[in-house]
Design a protein around this motif. Structure first.
Motif, short mmCIF file in Angstrom:
data_model
loop_
_atom_site.label_atom_id
_atom_site.label_comp_id
_atom_site.label_asym_id
_atom_site.label_seq_id
_atom_site.Cartn_x
_atom_site.Cartn_y
_atom_site.Cartn_z
N GLU A 1 23.42 48.62 -19.50
CA GLU A 1 24.76 48.52 -18.67
C GLU A 1 23.84 46.71 -18.14
N LYS A 2 22.62 46.80 -17.17
CA LYS A 2 22.06 45.36 -17.24
C LYS A 2 21.99 44.67 -17.73
N ALA A 3 21.16 45.34 -18.56
CA ALA A 3 20.74 44.23 -19.56
C ALA A 3 22.21 43.59 -19.99
N VAL A 4 22.92 43.59 -20.41
CA VAL A 4 23.82 43.21 -20.76
C VAL A 4 24.46 42.30 -19.23
N ALA A 5 24.28 42.65 -18.31
CA ALA A 5 25.00 41.96 -17.04
C ALA A 5 23.95 40.71 -16.92
N LEU A 6 22.55 40.75 -17.39
CA LEU A 6 21.82 39.57 -17.73
C LEU A 6 21.93 38.77 -18.81
N VAL A 7 22.04 39.56 -20.04
CA VAL A 7 22.48 37.80 -20.67
C VAL A 7 23.54 37.18 -20.81
N LYS A 8 25.14 38.12 -19.81
CA LYS A 8 25.72 37.24 -19.72
C LYS A 8 26.13 36.02 -18.74
N GLY A 9 25.19 36.02 -18.25
CA GLY A 9 24.53 35.29 -17.12
C GLY A 9 23.57 33.84 -17.85
N MET A 10 23.40 34.14 -19.09
CA MET A 10 22.41 33.44 -19.54
C MET A 10 23.80 32.13 -19.45
N LYS A 11 22.93 30.63 -19.64
CA LYS A 11 24.01 29.38 -19.40
C LYS A 11 23.41 28.30 -21.14
N LEU A 12 24.47 28.67 -21.97
CA LEU A 12 23.95 27.81 -23.29
C LEU A 12 24.44 26.76 -23.29
#
Length: 458
Positions: A282-293
């Protein structure tokens, strides 16, 4: 017609720069010039060679803003991360600091009857074949200690980062290292192999793919030329039941996603104790969703394009195959994902080791996460790989981490961190990751040969 090497920028697919390769005659001349200059270079006092390498590092440090922009154009790393000078300087400076001790004679006896000792002598001419993913840091790993030890160095950089070799040559020459002692050259594969097979070099250091390393070893077969290789990786992370979940997520996901996952020791598979698995995912997914490509030249971009469209295509293929076989993809496609070099970072669950994404090197922003019931299962899965560069264990128990590490088939064991190269420790691997010893005291030993003296005085 002269053959050229082209660096295609991942930003927009344009030709960023183009350089002609040396033909065999010109390549032979470069090697001859290096060999002719090496003896005088090695005869200089060690302190003088160290000072010149330090000065060259300082020259590179004058252009860090340029470095960041040029790397963004060549291999897509966002400018917000500021290039590579920090790690570049750390590695070169450490090797300079330990040179006198690392290269000191090993005196067995110095009496009235005998002098018995072992000295270190430079190999002669060293070929460094450097990769594009960390082009300054990976090159300096060998260039600095090789020069300090008294070798002449010929650098062949990856096509994706052609400009880096030029910048290094400019800096070293501006600092006073003779032009023939350190040369940057542009070579194609055939000429490189031909030089190696003809014993042009006394030592070859190659960082790159398994296929490339095999080509280097084939070229050197029968020549007795030492070949050091640092090749592929599929580095695992293990989160034990006693781990700090937040710290594990931060450390392992940075290891998986930084530089768009294009790290030799990047984290490509994660095993989490079943009691922490749901929270970790859950925490890993939230972190990656916050990345800016996005465009790496823009400050807000946190993850840039992969260095080449074909690299991104391989990662997409692994993801698609895994999903077709039952894996769950947790990150919806980012708007900036263009189907080319710009790739959505991805987390996969419900994965297994029958899937290529858990076996083959991905070298991109994707990681598979599996639950495990205990240390035994984690160790078995971590070792279930043809690669062995690093492994990361997140736990509060250092004694257990060391015990687990002793059973892992890897070159480096981390506890509570990942994706880092400590220049005081030997950088090495096993299995298909290759063989060799970079940095540390052992790095100097690899770049020199022992010579024994047994002097009877009476």
């Amino acid at each position: 017609m002269t053959k050229t090497l082209k660096c295609i920028s991942p930003i927009d697919g344009s030709v960023y720069l183009e350089r002609p390769v040396l033909d065999r005659a010109a390549a032979d001349a470069a090697v001859s010039a290096a060999r002719a200059s090496q003896t005088a270079w090695a005869a200089r006092p060690l302190s003088e060679r160290v000072d010149l390498v330090r000065a060259a590092v300082a020259e590179v440090g004058k252009t860090t803003d340029r470095m960041a922009v040029e790397l963004a154009h060549q291999m897509g790393r966002p400018v917000r991360y500021g290039g590579e000078f920090g790690g570049f300087e750390e590695r070169a400076s450490y090797m300079a600091d330990i040179a006198e001790t690392a290269l000191a004679p090993m005196v067995i006896e110095d009496s009235g009857a005998f002098t018995r000792k072992i000295l270190r002598e430079p190999h002669g001419v060293v070929l460094v074949v450097a990769p594009w993913n960390y082009p300054y840091m990976t090159a300096i790993n060998t260039v600095a200690p090789a020069l300090i030890a008294g070798n002449a160095v010929i650098l062949k950089h990856a096509t994706q980062t052609l400009q880096v070799g030029e910048r290094l040559a400019e800096a070293f020459h501006a600092a006073g290292v003779p032009e023939d002692v350190f040369q940057n050259v542009f070579l194609d594969h055939d000429t490189t192999s031909g030089l190696i097979s003809s014993r042009a070099f006394d030592f070859v250091n190659f960082t790159g793919s398994v296929k490339g390393g095999q080509a280097m070893e084939r070229a050197a077969a029968g020549t007795f030329t030492p070949v050091a290789t640092e090749l592929g990786g599929k580095d695992p992370g293990y989160v034990r039941a006693d781990a700090d979940v937040d710290a594990a997520v931060d450390g392992l996901m940075d290891g998986a996603m930084f530089n768009a996952g294009q790290c030799c020791c990047g984290i490509e598979r994660i095993y989490v104790h079943e009691s922490l698995y749901d929270a970790f995912v859950e925490k890993a997914v939230a972190l990656v969703k916050g990345m800016k490509l996005g465009n790496p030249l823009e400050q807000e971009t946190t993850i840039g394009p992969m260095a080449n469209v074909r690299f991104a295509a391989e990662v997409r293929a692994q993801i698609e195959e895994a999903v077709a076989d039952g894996a769950v993809a947790h990150i919806e496609r980012f708007p900036e994902d263009d189907g080319g070099a710009y790739l959505t970072p991805q987390i996969l669950t419900n994965v297994n080791h029958d899937m290529r994404v858990m076996r083959d090197e991905s070298f991109g922003p994707v990681v598979g996460i599996m639950p495990v019931k205990d240390d035994e299962e984690a160790i078995r899965l971590m070792n279930d790989s043809v690669f062995g560069l690093t492994a990361a264990i997140f736990t509060k128990d250092a004694q257990t981490a060391e015990a687990i590490g002793a059973r892992l088939e890897t070159g480096t064991v981390f506890m509570n961190r990942a994706d880092y190269l400590d220049p005081a420790l030997c950088w090495t691997g096993c299995k298909d990751t290759g063989r060799g010893a970079g940095l540390s005291v052992l790095g100097f030993h690899a770049l020199t040969r022992p010579k024994s003296y047994h002097l009877k005085k009476a």
